[in-house]
Motif scaffolding. Structure first.
Motif, PDB file in Angstrom:
ATOM      1  N   GLU A  54      36.623  51.331  47.433  1.00 37.07           N
ATOM      2  CA  GLU A  54      37.717  51.138  46.167  1.00 37.07           C
ATOM      3  C   GLU A  54      38.528  50.417  46.601  1.00 37.07           C
ATOM      4  O   GLU A  54      39.215  49.370  45.741  1.00 37.07           O
ATOM      5  CB  GLU A  54      37.989  52.558  45.636  1.00 37.07           C
ATOM      6  N   THR A  55      39.260  50.169  47.863  1.00 36.85           N
ATOM      7  CA  THR A  55      40.334  49.443  48.362  1.00 36.85           C
ATOM      8  C   THR A  55      39.923  47.925  48.042  1.00 36.85           C
ATOM      9  O   THR A  55      40.702  47.150  47.682  1.00 36.85           O
ATOM     10  CB  THR A  55      40.771  49.579  49.639  1.00 36.85           C
ATOM     11  N   ILE A  56      38.466  47.689  48.526  1.00 32.94           N
ATOM     12  CA  ILE A  56      38.042  46.252  48.712  1.00 32.94           C
ATOM     13  C   ILE A  56      37.783  45.935  47.089  1.00 32.94           C
ATOM     14  O   ILE A  56      37.980  44.745  46.753  1.00 32.94           O
ATOM     15  CB  ILE A  56      36.619  46.340  49.409  1.00 32.94           C
ATOM     16  N   ARG A  57      37.372  46.966  46.140  1.00 31.52           N
ATOM     17  CA  ARG A  57      37.020  46.466  44.890  1.00 31.52           C
ATOM     18  C   ARG A  57      38.482  46.140  44.247  1.00 31.52           C
ATOM     19  O   ARG A  57      38.795  45.054  43.556  1.00 31.52           O
ATOM     20  CB  ARG A  57      36.282  47.591  44.086  1.00 31.52           C
ATOM     21  N   ARG A  58      39.567  46.977  44.466  1.00 36.57           N
ATOM     22  CA  ARG A  58      40.791  46.575  43.866  1.00 36.57           C
ATOM     23  C   ARG A  58      41.204  45.287  44.461  1.00 36.57           C
ATOM     24  O   ARG A  58      42.033  44.602  43.547  1.00 36.57           O
ATOM     25  CB  ARG A  58      41.926  47.755  44.258  1.00 36.57           C
ATOM     26  N   LEU A  59      41.186  45.001  45.698  1.00 39.71           N
ATOM     27  CA  LEU A  59      41.810  43.888  46.259  1.00 39.71           C
ATOM     28  C   LEU A  59      40.964  42.678  45.600  1.00 39.71           C
ATOM     29  O   LEU A  59      41.775  41.643  45.226  1.00 39.71           O
ATOM     30  CB  LEU A  59      41.689  43.663  47.837  1.00 39.71           C
ATOM     31  N   LYS A  60      39.853  42.869  45.279  1.00 39.00           N
ATOM     32  CA  LYS A  60      38.877  41.716  44.574  1.00 39.00           C
ATOM     33  C   LYS A  60      39.356  41.565  43.305  1.00 39.00           C
ATOM     34  O   LYS A  60      39.797  40.319  42.625  1.00 39.00           O
ATOM     35  CB  LYS A  60      37.720  42.165  44.848  1.00 39.00           C
ATOM     36  N   ALA A  61      39.777  42.507  42.467  1.00 36.20           N
ATOM     37  CA  ALA A  61      40.084  42.500  41.276  1.00 36.20           C
ATOM     38  C   ALA A  61      41.668  42.044  41.099  1.00 36.20           C
ATOM     39  O   ALA A  61      41.909  41.077  40.130  1.00 36.20           O
ATOM     40  CB  ALA A  61      40.291  44.111  40.438  1.00 36.20           C
ATOM     41  N   GLU A  62      42.524  42.486  41.905  1.00 38.12           N
ATOM     42  CA  GLU A  62      43.822  41.779  42.031  1.00 38.12           C
ATOM     43  C   GLU A  62      43.791  40.135  42.379  1.00 38.12           C
ATOM     44  O   GLU A  62      44.464  39.437  41.615  1.00 38.12           O
ATOM     45  CB  GLU A  62      44.608  42.603  43.090  1.00 38.12           C
ATOM     46  N   LYS A  63      43.016  39.705  43.158  1.00 34.62           N
ATOM     47  CA  LYS A  63      42.695  38.270  43.379  1.00 34.62           C
ATOM     48  C   LYS A  63      42.218  37.628  42.114  1.00 34.62           C
ATOM     49  O   LYS A  63      42.512  36.724  41.656  1.00 34.62           O
ATOM     50  CB  LYS A  63      41.732  38.126  44.528  1.00 34.62           C
ATOM     51  N   GLU A  64      41.123  38.228  41.412  1.00 30.61           N
ATOM     52  CA  GLU A  64      40.471  37.450  40.280  1.00 30.61           C
ATOM     53  C   GLU A  64      41.664  37.643  39.265  1.00 30.61           C
ATOM     54  O   GLU A  64      41.662  36.644  38.572  1.00 30.61           O
ATOM     55  CB  GLU A  64      39.311  38.485  39.738  1.00 30.61           C
ATOM     56  N   LEU A  65      42.627  38.792  39.053  1.00 30.82           N
ATOM     57  CA  LEU A  65      43.247  38.708  38.200  1.00 30.82           C
ATOM     58  C   LEU A  65      44.672  37.720  38.360  1.00 30.82           C
ATOM     59  O   LEU A  65      44.960  36.907  37.484  1.00 30.82           O
ATOM     60  CB  LEU A  65      44.266  39.990  37.949  1.00 30.82           C
ATOM     61  N   ALA A  66      44.871  37.211  39.625  1.00 30.69           N
ATOM     62  CA  ALA A  66      46.082  36.282  39.852  1.00 30.69           C
ATOM     63  C   ALA A  66      45.447  34.836  39.640  1.00 30.69           C
ATOM     64  O   ALA A  66      46.226  34.314  39.240  1.00 30.69           O
ATOM     65  CB  ALA A  66      46.304  36.309  41.477  1.00 30.69           C
ATOM     66  N   GLU A  67      44.017  34.720  39.967  1.00 30.87           N
ATOM     67  CA  GLU A  67      43.439  33.400  39.361  1.00 30.87           C
ATOM     68  C   GLU A  67      43.459  33.218  37.983  1.00 30.87           C
ATOM     69  O   GLU A  67      43.651  32.285  37.583  1.00 30.87           O
ATOM     70  CB  GLU A  67      41.933  33.389  40.061  1.00 30.87           C
ATOM     71  N   LEU A  68      43.219  34.370  37.111  1.00 32.92           N
ATOM     72  CA  LEU A  68      43.265  34.165  35.772  1.00 32.92           C
ATOM     73  C   LEU A  68      44.531  33.828  35.350  1.00 32.92           C
ATOM     74  O   LEU A  68      44.685  33.174  34.391  1.00 32.92           O
ATOM     75  CB  LEU A  68      42.449  35.386  35.279  1.00 32.92           C
ATOM     76  N   LYS A  69      45.569  34.376  35.890  1.00 31.99           N
ATOM     77  CA  LYS A  69      46.860  34.247  35.553  1.00 31.99           C
ATOM     78  C   LYS A  69      47.299  32.848  35.751  1.00 31.99           C
ATOM     79  O   LYS A  69      47.721  32.412  34.851  1.00 31.99           O
ATOM     80  CB  LYS A  69      47.695  35.370  36.051  1.00 31.99           C
ATOM     81  N   GLU A  70      46.837  32.302  36.607  1.00 32.39           N
ATOM     82  CA  GLU A  70      47.307  31.049  37.033  1.00 32.39           C
ATOM     83  C   GLU A  70      46.523  29.873  36.157  1.00 32.39           C
ATOM     84  O   GLU A  70      47.194  29.169  35.729  1.00 32.39           O
ATOM     85  CB  GLU A  70      46.711  30.626  38.740  1.00 32.39           C
TER      86      GLU A  70
END
Length: 81
Positions: A48-64
């Motif tokens: 779950e930690t790995i999935r959360r970190l991946k989702a956070e990275k994707e969210l940051a990319e989308l925000k950018e």
């Protein structure tokens, strides 16, 4: 295998909860099954930690991307106007 538990009063509620969780009335069996359960939950937490970190990275990319789009739109509007 022998297990010695000191201060049984201190551990009573934990052991009873563990017995309930593992669905057994035998303390040693509950402790062993609880250990297996802890390992399984630890592995799930890691996944779950790995999935959360991946989702956070994707969210940051989308925000950018959204920020870049908005800035580009604003620049285009200024250049036209």
């Amino acid at each position: 295998m022998a297990i010695t538990i000191r201060d049984i009063d201190q551990h009573y509620y934990m052991i009873e909860a563990l017995k309930s969780l593992t669905k057994t009335n035998v303390t040693t069996k509950a402790l062993i099954n609880g250990g297996y359960l802890a390992v399984e939950i630890g592995e799930q937490l890691e996944q779950e930690t790995i999935r959360r970190l991946k989702a956070e990275k994707e969210l940051a990319e989308l925000k950018e991307k959204v920020t870049t789009f908005i800035k580009s739109k604003e620049a285009l509007i200024k250049s036209i106007g």
